[in-house]
Design a protein around this motif. Structure first.
Motif, PDB file in Angstrom:
ATOM      1  N   GLN A  54      28.102  10.170 106.178  1.00  0.00           N
ATOM      2  CA  GLN A  54      27.063  10.404 105.181  1.00  0.00           C
ATOM      3  C   GLN A  54      27.316   9.564 103.931  1.00  0.00           C
ATOM      4  OE1 GLN A  54      24.260  12.171 105.907  1.00  0.00           O
ATOM      5  NE2 GLN A  54      25.269  12.167 107.898  1.00  0.00           N
ATOM      6  N   ALA A  55      28.567   9.484 103.509  1.00  0.00           N
ATOM      7  CA  ALA A  55      28.913   8.680 102.332  1.00  0.00           C
ATOM      8  C   ALA A  55      28.582   7.212 102.590  1.00  0.00           C
ATOM      9  CB  ALA A  55      30.390   8.841 102.002  1.00  0.00           C
ATOM     10  N   HIS A  56      28.880   6.742 103.802  1.00  0.00           N
ATOM     11  CA  HIS A  56      28.586   5.358 104.157  1.00  0.00           C
ATOM     12  C   HIS A  56      27.075   5.098 104.103  1.00  0.00           C
ATOM     13  CE1 HIS A  56      29.134   1.447 105.978  1.00  0.00           C
ATOM     14  NE2 HIS A  56      28.213   1.751 106.877  1.00  0.00           N
ATOM     15  N   LYS A  57      26.302   6.045 104.652  1.00  0.00           N
ATOM     16  CA  LYS A  57      24.841   5.910 104.629  1.00  0.00           C
ATOM     17  C   LYS A  57      24.308   5.818 103.200  1.00  0.00           C
ATOM     18  CE  LYS A  57      23.745   8.444 108.868  1.00  0.00           C
ATOM     19  NZ  LYS A  57      23.131   9.683 109.375  1.00  0.00           N
ATOM     20  N   LEU A  58      24.938   6.579 102.306  1.00  0.00           N
ATOM     21  CA  LEU A  58      24.491   6.605 100.910  1.00  0.00           C
ATOM     22  C   LEU A  58      25.125   5.500 100.065  1.00  0.00           C
ATOM     23  CD1 LEU A  58      24.707  10.455 100.319  1.00  0.00           C
ATOM     24  CD2 LEU A  58      22.630   9.084 100.604  1.00  0.00           C
ATOM     25  N   GLY A  59      26.080   4.802 100.656  1.00  0.00           N
ATOM     26  CA  GLY A  59      26.777   3.766  99.907  1.00  0.00           C
ATOM     27  C   GLY A  59      27.735   4.335  98.867  1.00  0.00           C
ATOM     28  N   ASP A  64      33.423   8.195  93.929  1.00  0.00           N
ATOM     29  CA  ASP A  64      32.140   8.677  93.415  1.00  0.00           C
ATOM     30  C   ASP A  64      31.934  10.176  93.629  1.00  0.00           C
ATOM     31  OD1 ASP A  64      31.435   6.034  92.797  1.00  0.00           O
ATOM     32  OD2 ASP A  64      30.493   5.725  94.763  1.00  0.00           O
ATOM     33  N   VAL A  65      32.749  10.794  94.454  1.00  0.00           N
ATOM     34  CA  VAL A  65      32.496  12.164  94.902  1.00  0.00           C
ATOM     35  C   VAL A  65      32.379  13.156  93.744  1.00  0.00           C
ATOM     36  CG1 VAL A  65      33.436  14.107  96.228  1.00  0.00           C
ATOM     37  CG2 VAL A  65      33.470  11.804  97.187  1.00  0.00           C
ATOM     38  N   GLU A  66      33.350  13.176  92.854  1.00  0.00           N
ATOM     39  CA  GLU A  66      33.302  14.153  91.759  1.00  0.00           C
ATOM     40  C   GLU A  66      32.052  13.960  90.901  1.00  0.00           C
ATOM     41  OE1 GLU A  66      36.817  15.002  89.516  1.00  0.00           O
ATOM     42  OE2 GLU A  66      38.096  14.612  91.252  1.00  0.00           O
ATOM     43  N   ARG A  67      31.714  12.723  90.621  1.00  0.00           N
ATOM     44  CA  ARG A  67      30.525  12.443  89.812  1.00  0.00           C
ATOM     45  C   ARG A  67      29.260  12.902  90.536  1.00  0.00           C
ATOM     46  NH1 ARG A  67      26.947   8.752  90.322  1.00  0.00           N
ATOM     47  NH2 ARG A  67      28.221   7.409  91.639  1.00  0.00           N
ATOM     48  N   LEU A  68      29.172  12.622  91.831  1.00  0.00           N
ATOM     49  CA  LEU A  68      27.995  13.011  92.589  1.00  0.00           C
ATOM     50  C   LEU A  68      27.841  14.530  92.665  1.00  0.00           C
ATOM     51  CD1 LEU A  68      28.243  10.366  95.453  1.00  0.00           C
ATOM     52  CD2 LEU A  68      26.504  10.456  93.645  1.00  0.00           C
ATOM     53  N   ILE A  69      28.946  15.221  92.825  1.00  0.00           N
ATOM     54  CA  ILE A  69      28.911  16.690  92.859  1.00  0.00           C
ATOM     55  C   ILE A  69      28.428  17.220  91.509  1.00  0.00           C
ATOM     56  CG2 ILE A  69      30.325  18.783  92.970  1.00  0.00           C
ATOM     57  CD1 ILE A  69      32.014  17.312  95.119  1.00  0.00           C
ATOM     58  N   ALA A  70      28.971  16.688  90.440  1.00  0.00           N
ATOM     59  CA  ALA A  70      28.567  17.125  89.103  1.00  0.00           C
ATOM     60  C   ALA A  70      27.081  16.879  88.876  1.00  0.00           C
ATOM     61  CB  ALA A  70      29.410  16.416  88.037  1.00  0.00           C
ATOM     62  N   GLU A  71      26.583  15.713  89.289  1.00  0.00           N
ATOM     63  CA  GLU A  71      25.164  15.399  89.143  1.00  0.00           C
ATOM     64  C   GLU A  71      24.301  16.361  89.963  1.00  0.00           C
ATOM     65  OE1 GLU A  71      24.599  11.300  90.197  1.00  0.00           O
ATOM     66  OE2 GLU A  71      25.748  10.564  88.464  1.00  0.00           O
TER      67      GLU A  71
END
Length: 76
Positions: A54-59, A64-71
Motif C-alpha cells: 500500500q505504501a508503494h502504491k501511494l509512493g 512518512d508514516v508518522e506524518r501521514l497518520i497525524a494528517e
C-alpha cells in the motif's frame, strides 16, 4: 483437542525435552507455544507485506508514516 504426530530429528527432540523440563511444561505445551508464535509471526509478516504494498502504491516512505497518520487523524 485433537491428537497429531510430529517427526523431529533426535537432537531437536532432546533439546525440546530439556527446555520443557526446565520450564516445567509438557512437550505438547512447548510445541503449541512454538506454533502459536510461528503463526503470529506469519500473520505480522503478511500484514507488513500488505502495508509495504500500500505504501508503494501511494509512493510513501517509512519516514512518512508518522506524518501521514497525524494528517489522517487531524482530518477525522
Amino acid at each position: 483437542m485433537q491428537l497429531t504426530s510430529l517427526s523431529l530429528p533426535p537432537a531437536m527432540l532432546q533439546e525440546a525435552e530439556r527446555f520443557a523440563k526446565k520450564e516445567g511444561r509438557t512437550k505438547s505445551e512447548l510445541f503449541r507455544e512454538a506454533l502459536r508464535r510461528y503463526l503470529q509471526e506469519q500473520r505480522w509478516a503478511a500484514l507488513r507485506g500488505y502495508g509495504a504494498q500500500q505504501a508503494h502504491k501511494l509512493g510513501a516512505k517509512e519516514t512518512d508514516v508518522e506524518r501521514l497518520i497525524a494528517e489522517y487523524r487531524k482530518g477525522r
